[in-house]
Design an enzyme around this catalytic site. Structure first.
Site, short mmCIF file in Angstrom:
data_model
loop_
_atom_site.label_atom_id
_atom_site.label_comp_id
_atom_site.label_asym_id
_atom_site.label_seq_id
_atom_site.Cartn_x
_atom_site.Cartn_y
_atom_site.Cartn_z
N LYS A 146 0.83 -1.20 0.00
CA LYS A 146 0.00 0.00 0.00
C LYS A 146 0.86 1.26 0.00
O LYS A 146 0.63 2.19 -0.79
CB LYS A 146 -0.93 0.02 1.22
CG LYS A 146 -1.95 1.15 1.19
CD LYS A 146 -2.50 1.45 2.56
CE LYS A 146 -1.54 2.32 3.36
NZ LYS A 146 -2.13 2.81 4.63
N ASP A 164 -6.42 1.18 1.15
CA ASP A 164 -6.38 1.37 2.60
C ASP A 164 -7.71 0.91 3.18
O ASP A 164 -8.54 0.30 2.49
CB ASP A 164 -6.08 2.83 2.94
CG ASP A 164 -7.24 3.76 2.57
OD1 ASP A 164 -8.16 3.31 1.86
OD2 ASP A 164 -7.22 4.92 3.01
#
Length: 254
Positions: A146, A164
């Protein structure tokens, strides 16, 4: 050669590369295109809300943001980045002093170790520069997929999907790209979102989840895609007026 004729090789024709298969979706391509068209009007130039001054400080900010709010990270890093905006300066600052700057952030002790370690690796392996590939970025301590995707997008202008908690929730709640893991959701979204909207898509979804389709109580009456949304629990079918929103409170510093 057969009967005086030269037999053509079947291997001579160039192989065609297959385009990635589009995952099954309850949304049509027209609905998806309209959804992101509205997001693009609402926020023409969406920005990440982590303040930074260069790719290095962005890596640090995103690494610090795990299990913390962007606002909390910004509050801590404003002073930090004034004295340590390069790997060399971060090493010179040292782990102990770094902890003093970020002690208001959750897990700050472990994060301080990672920031010092990633600064050292950037110097030792990458000449002090932040690498531009996901494979190299995830080698850095404290940097996962991420974080790498955020850096590739915000620092280097690559179209990525940083999944997220907001995007993971939105993708499953709206049944847009349901998945059990962030990687599964990322893969589906990358293949579903129309190409012309992909670059900004992760910011649009994050901001939509943060300010409108909230975790505890989605504000459906404020949603510009309420008529398109297929979330079972939505409370409104009438889309909010499609107007450009004011500039975001936070964003990368010049």
């Amino acid at each position: 050669m057969e009967n005086g004729k030269i037999k053509k090789s079947r291997a001579a024709a160039p192989a065609r590369r297959k385009a990635p298969a589009r995952p099954k979706s309850i949304y049509s391509q027209d609905e998806l295109r309209e959804m992101f068209r509205r997001f693009s009007i609402q926020r023409p130039e969406p920005k990440g809300e982590l303040e930074h001054v260069n790719p290095f400080t962005l890596v640090v900010a995103v690494a610090l943001s795990a299990q913390a709010t962007d606002a909390g990270v910004n509050k801590a890093t404003r002073a930090l980045f004034q004295v340590a905006d390069t790997p060399e300066k971060m090493l010179a600052l040292g782990e102990e002093k770094l902890r003093d700057y970020i002690k208001t952030i959750g897990l700050y002790r472990n994060k301080a170790k990672n920031v010092i370690a990633l600064s050292q690796m950037l110097i030792d392996r990458f000449g002090g520069e932040v690498p531009r590939t996901r494979e190299e970025l995830v080698m850095l301590p404290g940097v996962g997929r991420k974080t790498a995707n955020v850096v590739l997008s915000m620092a280097f202008g690559q179209s990525t999907m940083a999944v997220d908690t907001h995007i993971f929730r939105i993708a499953n709640r709206l049944r847009l790209a349901p998945g059990k893991t962030p990687d599964e959701v990322e893969d589906k979204l990358i293949r579903l979102i129309p190409d012309e909207y992909l670059y900004h898509a992760h910011h649009w979804l994050i901001l939509h989840g943060r300010y409108c389709c909230k975790a505890r109580k989605p504000e459906c009456e404020r949603c510009v895609i309420a008529d398109l949304c297929k979330a079972p629990e939505k409370t409104c079918d009438v889309p909010a007026p499609l107007v450009e929103l004011p500039l975001q409170l936070f964003g990368p510093t010049p």
